[in-house]
Design an enzyme around this catalytic site. Sequence first.
Site, PDB file in Angstrom:
ATOM      1  N   MET A   1     -37.139  80.881 103.573  1.00 60.03           N
ATOM      2  CA  MET A   1     -37.166  79.408 103.955  1.00 60.03           C
ATOM      3  C   MET A   1     -35.711  77.932 102.891  1.00 60.03           C
ATOM      4  SD  MET A   1     -40.764  79.709 105.298  1.00 60.03           S
ATOM      5  CE  MET A   1     -41.862  81.263 104.048  1.00 60.03           C
TER       6      MET A   1
ATOM      7  N   CYS B   1     -28.416  80.852 110.084  1.00 63.88           N
ATOM      8  CA  CYS B   1     -28.205  79.369 109.615  1.00 63.88           C
ATOM      9  C   CYS B   1     -27.830  78.222 111.015  1.00 63.88           C
ATOM     10  CB  CYS B   1     -28.479  78.903 108.593  1.00 63.88           C
ATOM     11  SG  CYS B   1     -29.022  77.297 107.748  1.00 63.88           S
TER      12      CYS B   1
ATOM     13  N   LYS C   1     -29.130  89.115 109.028  1.00 63.41           N
ATOM     14  CA  LYS C   1     -29.159  88.418 109.655  1.00 63.41           C
ATOM     15  C   LYS C   1     -28.748  87.099 110.721  1.00 63.41           C
ATOM     16  CE  LYS C   1     -33.562  85.128 109.913  1.00 63.41           C
ATOM     17  NZ  LYS C   1     -33.742  84.928 110.135  1.00 63.41           N
TER      18      LYS C   1
END
Length: 342
Positions: free
Chosen positions: A33, A115, A156
Amino acid sequence: MPISVRKPEHNPLHILKSSLREKGRPATIAGPMVRYSKLPFRELVRQYNTDIVYTPMILAREFVRNEIARVSDFTTNEDDRSVVVQVGCNNVEDLLKFVEMIHPYVDGIGLNCGCPIREQVREGIGAALMSEPELVSSMVRAVKEKYGDKVCLETKIRIHKDLEETVRFVKMVEEAGVDYITVHGRTKNTRSSQPADFDAIKLVKETVSVPVVANGDCFSMEDFHKIAEYTKVDGVMAVRGILANPALFAGHETTPWAAVEFFWDLASSYGLPFRITQHHLSQMLDKLVSRRLLKEMNELTCLVDLIDWFDDHFILKRRMDKGFATAIAPVWKTDREELARM
């Protein structure tokens, strides 16, 4: 005091492969985060059955070139395990320098390919890498060829609109040597208000042989079990859910008051900046107090006022107090409980 050598049992790959056998469930993971998965919060969620915890994303280029960035972006201690540092990078040279600097202090390194923040995409990192499977594969291969099993490396990702592209992507990074893959079940343009695509995550799990982690829409243990059962993944990651409820993986439906007291102790001990502290507490209290009280707390402008506000409304125990960090429900000052429900 120097940090001791990483232990095999803290390696994320070991945890992902052994969790179902040893704990009867996939691994529980607190995802990265921006600004908010710093050391105090990582320590907090580990009190509540979280197996693996990520740092906020660190920009490799800034980290390897700037000592101030290194000091401000990454802090750790002996108990910060299992921890995965997430890195934003778009070239082999910076990634290798980053890995060389940081790998002795973490249990895994995660390459961010998901992201969607516009500034990051513009710089060619984050979700921009979803259209660059050859580049991502070259970065993965370079790290694994140099470090082998000494470095646990994750990618990711988000999914593509055309899932055949996602299948091609994960096959390429698996062939390059990636240790595990985390899949956020949304495209880079999908709003978080839209449901995550668990069919896509299931497809990735069926496509590769390395462990797969599911990310998206985990807000409770009920969600955790549904996601795990449907996708057959090796781990389930919570981000927004665990920010709002750090005790999510311990089965609490809302943040227990014990977690609030424990967080206050950690934030003040480590010196977490005021605005970050305030945001964490605002997230934790969201379902515990009225809108009016939450707004009142969010309008405070300094740490001293925030502490006073809590002491005015609650019995906020400190570490030296009997019963510290044991209560489940908020402990109100005598005349405040009715006010909180207004």
